[in-house]
Write an enzyme that holds these catalytic residues in place. Sequence first.
Site, PDB file in Angstrom:
ATOM      1  N   LYS A  48       7.180   9.221  -0.815  1.00 30.87           N
ATOM      2  CA  LYS A  48       6.155   9.599  -1.791  1.00 30.87           C
ATOM      3  C   LYS A  48       5.915  11.109  -1.771  1.00 30.87           C
ATOM      4  CE  LYS A  48       4.176   5.031  -1.543  1.00 30.87           C
ATOM      5  NZ  LYS A  48       3.291   4.103  -0.832  1.00 30.87           N
ATOM      6  N   GLN A  92      -2.194   3.643   2.253  1.00 26.88           N
ATOM      7  CA  GLN A  92      -0.904   3.043   2.590  1.00 26.88           C
ATOM      8  C   GLN A  92      -1.132   1.739   3.364  1.00 26.88           C
ATOM      9  OE1 GLN A  92       2.241   4.173   1.659  1.00 26.88           O
ATOM     10  NE2 GLN A  92       2.903   2.215   2.488  1.00 26.88           N
ATOM     11  N   ASP A 115      -2.838   3.288  -7.105  1.00 32.03           N
ATOM     12  CA  ASP A 115      -2.079   2.120  -6.656  1.00 32.03           C
ATOM     13  C   ASP A 115      -2.427   0.881  -7.472  1.00 32.03           C
ATOM     14  OD1 ASP A 115      -0.055   2.233  -4.842  1.00 32.03           O
ATOM     15  OD2 ASP A 115      -1.273   1.918  -3.066  1.00 32.03           O
TER      16      ASP A 115
END
Length: 279
Positions: A48, A92, A115
């Site tokens: 990322k 995460q 997300d």
Amino acid sequence: MEIIDGKKIQEEMIVELQETVKQLKTIPKLVIIQVGNYGPSNKYVAQKIKVGTSIGIDVEHINFEEEIEEEIILKKIDELNNDKNVHGVMVQLPLPKHLDEDKIVNKVSSNKDVDGLTTTNIGNLFDGKNAFIPCTALGVMELFKRYNIDLKGKNAVILGRSKLVGKPLIACLLNENATVTICHSKTENLSDITKNADILIVAIGKKYFVKQDMVKDDAVVIDVGINVEDGKIYGDVDFEDVKEKTSYITPVPNGVGRMTVISLMNNVIKAYKEQSKYW
């Protein structure tokens, strides 16, 4: 049969997003919160950072110790929510067992939830409203779009009901007027259902689970599976066995996996643009 090339689409999108970022007044910023030192998470975060930086996005990585108290993470997310210079915040996953994953994810402001995992964004997605779509599901939809695969009226079958892939894809496909069936570990007569699928999306985490006898002639097969054995990556679909029956198929690697990170960056730029309206 045509192979859907996720690597090629990713490369095209990197160039497109680089051009978009150059035209923005300031630099979009993404903050990634990670807890602990879990190997796969380290790898995903590194990807990322690499892709985001190559596009021109400012990516900050906050890595808390494994034993961190939940309140400290929640306080940090609050700070980021209130920081006008931060446009996207993502946690995460997975988190260590002592932390409430749902509570932490939902602490992220829905307009910075790149997300697409907050209850607000999931609800908006199912309601057909503007929403941030979870990145893997968004990547799958982008592949359909780029390959001009018409979903309207098609019988779409999803194997797997995860929050990251299966569930958001139900809404995405319905919003494109597909007829959607979702299957899971308790589904009976599974192959009878998959054999009727015009579009078959497989995300169950079992190496080579789908064989030729489970696939309809000329189906579109999307393999979201990532199974690692002895350092090699395998899909949920037995590609060599299945490919000749399909009209389109994604390989593993270089299929859907390539789309997840680039879709995250797409969401960051979307968040930047939407927040800029209010400043």
